[in-house]
Design an enzyme around this catalytic site. Structure first.
Site, PDB file in Angstrom:
ATOM      1  N   HIS A 157       0.820  -1.212   0.000  1.00 16.11           N
ATOM      2  CA  HIS A 157       0.000   0.000   0.000  1.00 16.11           C
ATOM      3  C   HIS A 157       0.855   1.264   0.000  1.00 16.11           C
ATOM      4  CE1 HIS A 157      -3.912   1.891   0.556  1.00 16.11           C
ATOM      5  NE2 HIS A 157      -3.390   2.676   1.478  1.00 16.11           N
ATOM      6  N   HIS A 195     -10.278   3.126  -1.404  1.00 16.99           N
ATOM      7  CA  HIS A 195     -10.508   2.707  -0.022  1.00 16.99           C
ATOM      8  C   HIS A 195     -11.320   1.419  -0.075  1.00 16.99           C
ATOM      9  CE1 HIS A 195     -10.297   4.533   4.225  1.00 16.99           C
ATOM     10  NE2 HIS A 195      -9.093   4.499   3.699  1.00 16.99           N
TER      11      HIS A 195
END
Length: 740
Positions: free
Chosen positions: A49, A95
């Site tokens: 990430h 998200h």
């Protein structure tokens, strides 16, 4: 220093660090074994990430420069020049994992995070978009019911946060496919405006300059969020709710206003929001960009809970927080601003010349490591790639392999898919008109537009991606996502300038997924070069997989363009009865990856529709230039479902019937998805000039019908206008609310 950890193998497993990465850590620390705080930092900064370790090698080839690009990838958001000393700041982010686990908070904090990326740069956010992908919502299975729950939660979360912030959500896209049953995708886009000489960057420099913490207090919410988002899901993933952040939009609104007030002073060197990996990523990124060192005293960080540890403070992803590098001697001025807005503010450290991160806890040193190897030199993985085995079977099929379906039956079925019908149920939960810059209501434009009050121009923006195209041709489908987002912008009369992307793919440890990703990047690179629309920001989201099943490749693209005259924003719905409908472009009978095959036969197969960049650019030029001189009254691109569905949408929203007879080789070609086509509304007085312009550009133009009547008739299919409107406007709500 704290002691090295016990049960090392278990700790490394929990932190998703490999033995090879641990060897790298020992080398960086000159042979010293790290303590738990340091392991947590390496785990977060080297997570997929944060580090992009699987994807970075493919992203490096993206075109990122143009005369209008002020800031490309590498900062919180991209920045382009929009004239008269003004700049647009924009970015798209995912998200996905948090929103599947906890849809309301996951989606809400996704909006909050992207907004902070924008106003951290000094810009006031003026527009939001979102690109949402869900699984199958039709049916009575537990999966269908849960997907409907996710839709309701995500939309509620987006609306609640954006509305409280006073930022209009002016458009986006929503689509559904069973490939998202185990992983929904929630991609948020935001755009802000700033004077081009008042942009702030996320840097820390100047020996002795103070490091300041502002915003909300730090709690334990979001601990491990970056690492969680760097792994695939299993059936037990809903137990990960504690890793989902909790947002407070009212605090973020205060933070926005406080930051914008701060930016009017010259009291700071740089500012960075605390997103994924929280204080860790903010501090390492700010110092890493300049080669500085930092000392931070974690016991001075405002805490929301008792008993928090240095590990908690460094890895918490509590929302609505910023890290500032201030000018020495200006601390009180900054404190006064944030206290006025009732926000926490504290001096927690200072800039050094050591190039190291030194963390203290009540005087004891709990971390000491070089910054550059952690922030700038994370391991880059060269993962194996392999062309997916499914492709040969998929591309071998054509529409002719299926039984012929009556065109009227096909038409009625293709009107009703949720990706086709009106999304008023979604966008009516968003405040789209706050700030009074939105030019037209959502649903009436191919691209969403806002006026720029400072210079009389308008910005157009559109997010687009057809995952079916990307499944049957990962490279071509990604290229078409760029093309189609640009076409939408051009249909509003604006010239496409730059993109931001959100690259959603499955598990990179699967060579077939990695091949899809590599091909997708090549497609984006090719399209952006050919269309002269550089990439200025973006995001990669991998591990969108549950129980070994990956989502379709979904490289969401958001294109931003500029219209020189805010009074010439072109709608995508019919304006006047009696006007002509002109089809630009060739209908070739192409059904690969089409809605037609998916809805009628339940499969995603075929060869991608062909496209040519030069033809596409000519189409854009025609619409933009014809709009400038007032020849067009509306324009819509032809895409999913072909001309029949595009015309039906225009008719439904405008509440005007049509009678159309288009030249096609096969009657079903009214549903084909040939590229580089548009439907233009032209008055009689302007028709000849428009046709001459098209001919001059070498584009095929056919007058296919007129606006008017109480029926929607396209070749041999027809329905009463009121029936088309009922299906178009009511289907989405009836489907999503059936459990309530």
């Amino acid at each position: 220093m704290s002691q090295p950890v016990e049960n090392l193998d278990e700790v490394l497993k929990n932190h998703k660090l490999s033995k090879e990465e641990y060897e790298d850590i020992l080398r960086i620390l000159d042979g010293r074994h790290p303590n738990i705080v340091e392991i947590g930092i390496f785990s977060a900064m080297w997570s997929e990430h944060c580090s992009y370790k699987s994807s970075k090698k493919y992203l490096n080839g993206f075109p990122t420069k143009a005369p209008w690009v002020i800031q490309g990838p590498g900062e919180n958001a991209g920045v382009i020049d929009i004239g008269d000393g003004m700049a647009a700041v924009f970015k798209m982010e995912s998200h996905n994992h948090p929103s599947f686990i906890e849809p309301f908070q996951g989606a809400a904090t996704g909006v909050g995070g992207i907004l902070r990326d924008i106003f951290t740069m000094g810009a006031r956010p003026v527009a939001n978009l979102n690109a949402l992908r869900f699984g199958r919502v039709r049916g009575d299975s537990d999966i269908n019911k849960y997907q409907r729950h996710l839709v309701r939660g995500v939309v509620d979360g987006i609306g609640s946060y954006g509305n409280c912030m006073g930022v209009p959500t002016i458009g986006g896209e929503v689509s559904f496919d069973e490939s998202y049953n185990g992983n929904i995708l929630v991609n948020a886009f935001s755009l802000g405006l700033v004077k081009s000489d008042e942009i702030f960057l996320g840097v820390a420099s100047g020996i002795g300059n103070p490091v300041m913490y502002v915003g909300s207090k730090t709690g334990r919410d979001g601990l491990g969020g970056a690492v969680m988002s760097s792994d695939s899901f299993t059936e037990e993933s809903k137990s990960l709710r504690p890793t989902v952040q909790v947002g407070d939009p009212f605090t973020e609104k205060l933070l926005l206003e406080a930051c914008l007030e701060l930016f009017k002073t010259d009291a700071i060197i740089g500012i960075q929001d605390m997103g994924a990996a929280g204080l860790t990523s903010s501090a390492f990124e700010m110092a890493g960009k300049t080669g500085a060192g930092l000392i931070m005293h974690l016991d001075k960080v405002p805490a929301r809970e008792e008993g928090m540890t240095p590990y908690d403070f460094m890895l918490s992803e509590s929302q609505e927080r910023m890290l500032i590098c201030a000018k020495k001697g200006r601390e009180q001025e900054i404190i006064d601003i944030f206290e006025k807005w009732e926000l926490d503010v504290a001096v927690i450290g200072e800039v050094t010349d050591t190039e190291r991160m030194e963390l203290f806890w009540y005087g004891d040193k709990v971390c000491d490591m070089p910054i550059a190897p952690v922030s700038e030199e994370a391991p880059i993985l060269d993962r194996p790639v392999a062309r997916p085995a499914y492709l040969n079977e998929v591309i071998a099929k054509t529409v002719d392999d299926y039984a012929k379906v009556d065109d009227q039956e096909a038409y009625e079925k293709l009107l009703a898919p949720l990706e086709v019908v009106d999304k008023a149920w979604v966008y009516n939960q968003y405040d789209s008109m706050v700030q009074t810059n939105t030019t037209k209501h959502p649903g009436s434009l191919d691209a969403s537009c806002i006026r720029i009050k400072e210079n009389g121009r308008a910005l157009a923006m559109s997010s687009d991606c057809n995952p079916r195209y990307c499944y049957i041709d990962p490279k071509g489908g990604a290229a078409l996502a760029v093309v189609e987002s640009g076409r939408n912008v051009a249909m509003s009369g604006a010239r496409p300038l730059s993109i931001t992307d959100c690259l959603n793919y499955g598990n990179p440890e699967n060579p077939e997924v990695m091949w899809q990703f590599a091909q997708g990047c090549e497609g984006i690179k090719e399209a952006c070069l050919e269309l002269n629309t550089p990439v200025v920001s973006g995001n990669v989201s991998l591990y969108n997989e549950t129980n070994g099943v990956s989502v379709f490749p979904t490289p969401a693209i958001a294109m931003v363009g500029l219209n020189d005259d805010q009074n010439k924003v072109l709608p995508s719905v019919f304006q006047h009865e009696g006007n002509n409908i002109v089809l630009i472009g060739e209908t070739k009978g192409e059904f690969g990856g089409s809605l037609y095959i998916k809805e009628l036969f339940g499969e995603t197969v075929g060869t991608l529709p062909s496209f040519d960049y030069k033809t596409e650019l000519k189409l854009w030029e025609l619409v933009i230039e014809a709009n400038k001189i007032g020849l067009l009254e509306s324009a819509k691109d032809v895409n999913v479902g072909g001309i029949a569905i595009a015309l039906s949408k225009m008719a439904a929203v405008s509440s005007k019937g049509i009678t159309v007879k288009a030249s096609v080789s096969n009657s079903r070609d009214i549903f084909d998805e040939s590229q580089s086509r548009a439907l233009l509304e032209v008055a009689d007085a302007d028709l000849e000039e428009l046709l001459d312009m098209a001919a001059g550009l070498g584009l095929k133009a056919e007058v296919i019908g007129k606006i008017g009547g109480e029926e929607v008739k396209v070749n041999d299919v027809a329905l009463p206008l009121e029936k088309v409107k009922d299906v178009y406007f009511n289907t989405f709500k009836r489907t999503i609310e059936q459990d309530l």
